[in-house]
Write an enzyme that holds these catalytic residues in place. Structure first.
Site, mmCIF file in Angstrom:
data_model
loop_
_atom_site.group_PDB
_atom_site.id
_atom_site.type_symbol
_atom_site.label_atom_id
_atom_site.label_comp_id
_atom_site.label_asym_id
_atom_site.label_seq_id
_atom_site.Cartn_x
_atom_site.Cartn_y
_atom_site.Cartn_z
ATOM 1 N N SER A 56 0.869 -1.190 0.000
ATOM 2 C CA SER A 56 0.000 0.000 0.000
ATOM 3 C C SER A 56 0.900 1.232 0.000
ATOM 4 C CB SER A 56 -0.886 0.008 1.244
ATOM 5 O OG SER A 56 -0.097 0.229 2.391
ATOM 6 N N ASP A 98 -0.963 -1.540 -4.064
ATOM 7 C CA ASP A 98 -2.339 -1.701 -3.585
ATOM 8 C C ASP A 98 -2.960 -0.310 -3.365
ATOM 9 O OD1 ASP A 98 -4.533 -3.124 -2.596
ATOM 10 O OD2 ASP A 98 -3.764 -3.139 -0.540
ATOM 11 N N HIS A 194 -12.799 -3.405 4.208
ATOM 12 C CA HIS A 194 -11.453 -3.479 4.786
ATOM 13 C C HIS A 194 -11.483 -3.526 6.315
ATOM 14 C CE1 HIS A 194 -10.475 -1.779 0.734
ATOM 15 N NE2 HIS A 194 -9.575 -2.737 0.835
ATOM 16 N N ASN A 280 -7.608 -10.326 -1.860
ATOM 17 C CA ASN A 280 -6.720 -9.501 -1.023
ATOM 18 C C ASN A 280 -6.901 -9.802 0.462
ATOM 19 O OD1 ASN A 280 -6.220 -8.266 -3.456
ATOM 20 N ND2 ASN A 280 -6.589 -6.196 -2.716
ATOM 21 N N ASP A 282 -5.081 -8.861 4.208
ATOM 22 C CA ASP A 282 -4.116 -8.131 5.025
ATOM 23 C C ASP A 282 -4.446 -8.296 6.511
ATOM 24 O OD1 ASP A 282 -2.283 -6.426 6.116
ATOM 25 O OD2 ASP A 282 -2.989 -4.613 5.132
HETATM 26 O O1 G3H Z 1 -6.596 -2.015 1.775
HETATM 27 C C1 G3H Z 1 -5.855 -1.695 2.692
HETATM 28 C C2 G3H Z 1 -4.743 -2.571 3.102
HETATM 29 O O2 G3H Z 1 -5.136 -3.396 4.174
HETATM 30 C C3 G3H Z 1 -3.515 -1.777 3.393
HETATM 31 O O3 G3H Z 1 -3.633 -1.112 4.599
HETATM 32 O O4 G3H Z 1 -3.079 1.208 3.913
HETATM 33 O O5 G3H Z 1 -2.954 0.516 6.317
HETATM 34 O O6 G3H Z 1 -1.263 -0.303 4.688
HETATM 35 P P1 G3H Z 1 -2.673 0.181 4.900
HETATM 36 P P1 13P Z 2 -8.618 -7.032 4.621
HETATM 37 O O1 13P Z 2 -8.630 -5.827 5.500
HETATM 38 O O2 13P Z 2 -9.929 -7.753 4.651
HETATM 39 O O3 13P Z 2 -7.498 -7.962 4.898
HETATM 40 O O4 13P Z 2 -8.449 -6.518 3.102
HETATM 41 C C1 13P Z 2 -7.181 -6.180 2.603
HETATM 42 C C2 13P Z 2 -7.239 -5.506 1.285
HETATM 43 O O5 13P Z 2 -8.243 -5.437 0.612
HETATM 44 C C3 13P Z 2 -6.005 -4.898 0.801
HETATM 45 O O6 13P Z 2 -6.188 -4.193 -0.381
HETATM 46 ZN ZN ZN Z 3 -8.125 -3.274 -0.547
#
Ligand code: G3H
Ligand code: 13P
Ligand code: ZN
Length: 335
Positions: A56, A98, A194, A280, A282
């Site tokens: 990301s 991402d 998310h 996806n 995370d």
């Molecule tokens: O879609 C979001 C992902 O989980 C990445 O999260 O932007 O906190 O790194 P982040």
């Molecule tokens: P989660 O928060 O469900 O793991 O989704 C991650 C995601 O979509 C990253 O782009």
């Molecule tokens: Zn996402």
């Protein structure tokens, strides 16, 4: 400029072709640090799964953009060593941006060795989304980098963008969007979101064990989309299952997670039987990592060697990624 092919990475084109016809999904796992990357590479090499390493813009700032390029290259070298030592096949690895939100960010990632980028302009009006996405596709395709676009908005937090409510993808827009932008894959919104609190308790029912059961994904919308763009690679964001065991591990070791609800794994498994070819994940990694670290701190409060708590966290992640590849996404054995 470092081209991804010089780093041993691949774009997502062949992976997706295979996934759509083979009815499985390629895992797209986010990483921010070495332990997460080691766990992803170990799990995917040992289960012989293709993989998309996802970064990301927050991760890029956190890990350092120059270091990330070499981490991508290092991941390929680590995979080759592991495959050789275990007499396994090498697996295809893509390095993917991402939720890229600007042309400049996508361009910068492409120039520093990413093999795939997402341009997420779905919160803009439709024509603006088309324009921004088209611009990224034109640049990316000159470098043989694949592009993921998005239609519809997921609830939850994506870096600095917070969406209160999800807006499902309108199936009547997908054909025009794909044609006008030239994207290689399309992220859609059918009820995933998310983070670790994907649904409010009042949206769920409770089973006999007191576990929240969320409403089903909108497979009717997915079916409509597939009818309009048959075989076109579809992406599901927000696909963590938020396992109750991981939440309990955190909370029984001093954590305070509340009302955590994810997407049941059976729902994701069902989605992989369609043109959904990238999933996806995370948050599930964040949960297991946090749980494992908290457990060490509870049991050994005098421990201060990071390897003694990051090591168990890495082991927990490796197990989880293997489980996803083997039992949820069907990507094991598809390298
Ligand atoms: O879609 C979001 C992902 O989980 C990445 O999260 O932007 O906190 O790194 P982040
Ligand atoms: P989660 O928060 O469900 O793991 O989704 C991650 C995601 O979509 C990253 O782009
Ligand atoms: Zn996402």
């Amino acid at each position: 400029m470092a081209h991804y092919k010089e780093l041993g990475l691949v774009n997502t084109r062949e992976m997706f072709k295979k996934a759509v016809t083979g009815k499985f999904a390629v895992p797209a796992y986010n990483f921010n640090n070495m332990e997460q990357l080691q766990a992803i590479i170990t799990a995917c090499t040992e289960t012989q799964s293709p993989v998309i390493l996802q970064v990301s813009s927050g991760a890029r700032k956190y890990a350092n953009q120059t270091l990330l390029k070499y981490m991508g290259q290092g991941a390929v070298e680590m995979m080759k060593d592991l495959a050789r030592s275990k007499s396994l096949k090498e697996i295809p690895i893509a390095l993917h941006l991402d939720h890229g939100d600007t042309f400049e960010l996508a361009k910068s990632c492409i120039e520093s060795g990413f093999s795939s980028v997402m341009i997420d302009a779905s919160h803009h009006p439709y024509d603006e989304n088309v324009k921004i996405t088209r611009e990224v596709v034109e640049f990316a395709h000159k470098h043989d980098v694949t592009v993921e676009g998005e239609l519809g908005v997921l609830a939850g937090i994506e870096d600095d963008v917070v969406a209160e409510k999800s807006t499902y993808t309108h199936p009547h827009e997908v054909e025009d969007f794909v044609k006008r932008t030239g994207v290689d894959s399309l992220a859609i919104s059918i009820g995933t979101s998310h983070g670790a609190n994907k649904f409010k308790p009042e949206q769920c029912t409770k089973n006999a064990d007191g576990i929240y059961i969320p409403p089903a994904l909108r497979f009717d919308i997915l079916d409509e989309i597939e009818k309009r763009i048959p075989g076109f690679p579809i992406v599901l964001h927000g696909s963590s299952s938020v396992p109750i065991e991981a939440v309990k591990l955190i909370n029984s070791n001093g954590g305070a997670l509340k009302d955590s609800v994810g997407i049941p794994e059976e729902q994701i498994r069902r989605a992989t039987q369609s043109s959904v070819c990238k999933v996806n994940i995370d948050s599930d990694g964040r949960l297991w990592m946090t749980g494992a670290i908290r457990k060490v701190f509870t049991e050994k409060p005098a421990e201060f060697d990071p390897r003694k708590y990051l090591g168990p966290a890495r082991d927990a992640l490796t197990l989880m990624y293997k489980h996803k590849n083997q039992n949820v996404l069907g990507s094991a054995g598809q390298a």
